[in-house]
Design a protein around this motif. Structure first.
Motif, PDB file in Angstrom:
ATOM      1  N   TYR A   1      12.574 -36.797 -14.580  1.00 10.84           N
ATOM      2  CA  TYR A   1      13.946 -36.675 -14.242  1.00 10.84           C
ATOM      3  C   TYR A   1      14.314 -38.162 -14.222  1.00 10.84           C
ATOM      4  O   TYR A   1      15.388 -38.659 -15.162  1.00 10.84           O
ATOM      5  CB  TYR A   1      14.023 -36.385 -12.763  1.00 10.84           C
ATOM      6  CG  TYR A   1      15.612 -36.132 -12.376  1.00 10.84           C
ATOM      7  CD1 TYR A   1      16.445 -35.430 -13.240  1.00 10.84           C
ATOM      8  CD2 TYR A   1      15.909 -36.459 -11.142  1.00 10.84           C
ATOM      9  CE1 TYR A   1      17.766 -35.297 -12.943  1.00 10.84           C
ATOM     10  CE2 TYR A   1      17.441 -36.370 -10.765  1.00 10.84           C
ATOM     11  CZ  TYR A   1      18.334 -35.914 -11.606  1.00 10.84           C
ATOM     12  OH  TYR A   1      19.430 -35.711 -11.231  1.00 10.84           O
ATOM     13  N   SER A   2      13.692 -39.244 -13.740  1.00 10.23           N
ATOM     14  CA  SER A   2      14.155 -40.666 -13.868  1.00 10.23           C
ATOM     15  C   SER A   2      13.975 -41.234 -15.219  1.00 10.23           C
ATOM     16  O   SER A   2      14.683 -41.859 -15.938  1.00 10.23           O
ATOM     17  CB  SER A   2      13.392 -41.462 -12.995  1.00 10.23           C
ATOM     18  OG  SER A   2      11.844 -41.242 -13.010  1.00 10.23           O
TER      19      SER A   2
ATOM     20  N   LYS B   1      16.697 -39.982 -17.604  1.00 15.96           N
ATOM     21  CA  LYS B   1      17.951 -40.702 -17.590  1.00 15.96           C
ATOM     22  C   LYS B   1      17.751 -42.186 -17.959  1.00 15.96           C
ATOM     23  O   LYS B   1      18.685 -42.711 -18.898  1.00 15.96           O
ATOM     24  CB  LYS B   1      18.463 -40.694 -15.974  1.00 15.96           C
ATOM     25  CG  LYS B   1      19.831 -41.331 -15.919  1.00 15.96           C
ATOM     26  CD  LYS B   1      20.249 -41.129 -14.343  1.00 15.96           C
ATOM     27  CE  LYS B   1      20.240 -39.669 -13.954  1.00 15.96           C
ATOM     28  NZ  LYS B   1      21.671 -39.200 -14.636  1.00 15.96           N
TER      29      LYS B   1
ATOM     30  N   LEU C   1      20.542 -41.636  -8.302  1.00 17.25           N
ATOM     31  CA  LEU C   1      19.755 -41.957  -9.514  1.00 17.25           C
ATOM     32  C   LEU C   1      20.648 -42.915 -10.497  1.00 17.25           C
ATOM     33  O   LEU C   1      20.252 -44.018 -10.963  1.00 17.25           O
ATOM     34  CB  LEU C   1      19.217 -40.891 -10.120  1.00 17.25           C
ATOM     35  CG  LEU C   1      17.841 -41.170 -10.952  1.00 17.25           C
ATOM     36  CD1 LEU C   1      16.792 -41.839 -10.312  1.00 17.25           C
ATOM     37  CD2 LEU C   1      17.292 -39.838 -11.629  1.00 17.25           C
ATOM     38  N   ASP C   2      21.937 -42.282 -10.658  1.00 15.69           N
ATOM     39  CA  ASP C   2      22.867 -43.064 -11.323  1.00 15.69           C
ATOM     40  C   ASP C   2      22.889 -44.631 -10.892  1.00 15.69           C
ATOM     41  O   ASP C   2      23.214 -45.509 -11.602  1.00 15.69           O
ATOM     42  CB  ASP C   2      24.182 -42.420 -11.430  1.00 15.69           C
ATOM     43  CG  ASP C   2      23.998 -41.250 -12.282  1.00 15.69           C
ATOM     44  OD1 ASP C   2      23.010 -41.052 -13.077  1.00 15.69           O
ATOM     45  OD2 ASP C   2      25.221 -40.328 -12.503  1.00 15.69           O
TER      46      ASP C   2
ATOM     47  N   ASN D   1      16.339 -37.638  -5.075  1.00 15.69           N
ATOM     48  CA  ASN D   1      16.698 -36.430  -5.529  1.00 15.69           C
ATOM     49  C   ASN D   1      18.205 -36.085  -5.993  1.00 15.69           C
ATOM     50  O   ASN D   1      18.439 -35.258  -6.685  1.00 15.69           O
ATOM     51  CB  ASN D   1      16.238 -35.480  -4.554  1.00 15.69           C
ATOM     52  CG  ASN D   1      14.864 -35.285  -4.205  1.00 15.69           C
ATOM     53  OD1 ASN D   1      14.050 -35.387  -4.940  1.00 15.69           O
ATOM     54  ND2 ASN D   1      14.505 -35.496  -2.633  1.00 15.69           N
ATOM     55  N   SER D   2      18.882 -37.278  -5.582  1.00 14.86           N
ATOM     56  CA  SER D   2      20.406 -37.141  -5.966  1.00 14.86           C
ATOM     57  C   SER D   2      20.599 -37.858  -7.088  1.00 14.86           C
ATOM     58  O   SER D   2      20.301 -38.711  -7.314  1.00 14.86           O
ATOM     59  CB  SER D   2      21.099 -37.842  -4.649  1.00 14.86           C
ATOM     60  OG  SER D   2      22.446 -38.204  -5.049  1.00 14.86           O
ATOM     61  N   ASN D   3      21.305 -36.944  -7.963  1.00 18.32           N
ATOM     62  CA  ASN D   3      21.856 -37.486  -9.293  1.00 18.32           C
ATOM     63  C   ASN D   3      22.831 -38.648  -9.053  1.00 18.32           C
ATOM     64  O   ASN D   3      22.694 -39.625  -9.892  1.00 18.32           O
ATOM     65  CB  ASN D   3      22.553 -36.452 -10.123  1.00 18.32           C
ATOM     66  CG  ASN D   3      22.644 -36.752 -11.689  1.00 18.32           C
ATOM     67  OD1 ASN D   3      21.837 -37.114 -12.354  1.00 18.32           O
ATOM     68  ND2 ASN D   3      24.030 -36.799 -11.838  1.00 18.32           N
ATOM     69  N   LYS D   4      23.597 -38.534  -7.988  1.00 17.40           N
ATOM     70  CA  LYS D   4      24.509 -39.848  -7.925  1.00 17.40           C
ATOM     71  C   LYS D   4      23.475 -41.021  -7.547  1.00 17.40           C
ATOM     72  O   LYS D   4      23.872 -42.164  -8.003  1.00 17.40           O
ATOM     73  CB  LYS D   4      25.421 -39.449  -6.621  1.00 17.40           C
ATOM     74  CG  LYS D   4      26.217 -40.501  -6.390  1.00 17.40           C
ATOM     75  CD  LYS D   4      27.369 -40.074  -5.307  1.00 17.40           C
ATOM     76  CE  LYS D   4      28.571 -41.204  -4.917  1.00 17.40           C
ATOM     77  NZ  LYS D   4      27.848 -42.503  -4.300  1.00 17.40           N
TER      78      LYS D   4
END
Length: 284
Positions: free
Chosen positions: A214-215, A218, A179-180, A174-177
């Motif tokens: 979401y994934s 990205k 996932l990055d 759930n965290s963008n960080k």
């Protein structure tokens, strides 16, 4: 339950049907291996020899040209991929694929490149096998590839792809960080360590419940191609971000192996394919 041997009997019938209807003409089936256990090494060799005899095997560059609409192949062709970065896959490539001039995609978690001196047994057991491997009798086929061997693959003309950093289920992040760290950081790691540009990504596990908008968005913003593990055949209409693959293993009987390549199991994956296509079509 229908056995692999029973379904394998249908291979010739399905192949004949596909040939008569041209259903698989100008289509590509991508097969995906993981580890090659020592007990099945000869079976793997027989599968590759059978594949070479019965299908056109595309190299990664040919597949890119096909999926980008730059190349017609006019026959049902096959691409070979490996996931996870296990040493047994590397050895299989050296011993059986290189002598035949076959080039593959190898999707490897960047943690193996970024932290080569770690003790990997527990990490691999937890991240790849839900903690089910015996750490006191760790199977050699699941040991990770070294950075030097990845360099060797690159020099031989094989294509390395992204497979997250830690081989996690990124649909749960759930965290963008975070996932990055799993999607973007591998690009930087491979560039700094091996001076290559990652343009392909394969989802760990790769079923529809491991993929979300979401994934995938990205990935779309940072890669040019995305591979799933959803069964199906790829045509020139296939989105670069909805590439389907057929999971196979060296213990499969040859006719069942062929039945899968001919799309014998694809019907059961129709809903998964539709959901994947819908996700890919909503990226832009």
């Amino acid at each position: 339950m229908i056995s692999k041997y029973s379904l394998g009997v249908l291979y010739d019938l399905v192949k004949l049907f596909n040939s008569i209807t041209n259903l698989k003409k100008n289509c590509v089936s991508i097969i995906n291996y993981h580890a090659i256990e020592e007990i099945y090494i000869n079976d793997f060799k027989l599968q590759i020899e059978w594949l070479k005899k019965n299908y056109k095997i595309l190299n990664p560059k040919e597949f890119y040209d096909f999926i980008d609409g730059k190349k017609d192949i006019n026959e049902h062709s096959v691409v070979i991929t490996f996931d996870d970065g296990f040493i047994s896959s590397y050895n299989a490539i050296q011993n059986f694929l290189n002598p035949l001039g076959i080039k593959v995609f190898f999707f490897i978690p960047s943690m193996f490149i970024n932290s080569p001196d770690k003790k990997w047994e527990e990490i691999i057991s937890n991240n790849f096998f839900s903690g089910k491997l015996d750490l006191n009798n760790f199977p050699n086929c699941y040991r990770p590839i070294s950075t030097e061997k990845v360099k060797n693959l690159i020099n031989q003309g094989h294509i390395i792809g992204g497979h997250t950093n830690s081989h996690c289920n990124i649909s749960r992040i759930n965290s963008n960080k975070e996932l990055d760290e799993e999607i973007i950081d591998p690009i930087m790691i491979y560039k700094s360590k091996l001076n290559i540009n990652l343009n392909s990504f394969a989802f760990p596990y790769g079923r529809i419940n491991h993929i979300n908008h979401y994934s995938l968005k990205k990935i779309f913003l940072n890669y040019s191609y995305c591979f799933s593990n959803i069964r199906g055949t790829n045509s020139k209409k296939t989105s670069n971000f909805a590439i389907k693959r057929q999971h196979v293993s060296p213990d499969m009987p040859i006719k069942y192996f062929g039945y899968i390549i001919e799309g014998g199991l694809d019907f059961y994956w129709t809903n998964h394919t539709k959901k994947l296509n819908d996700l890919a079509n909503n990226l832009k």
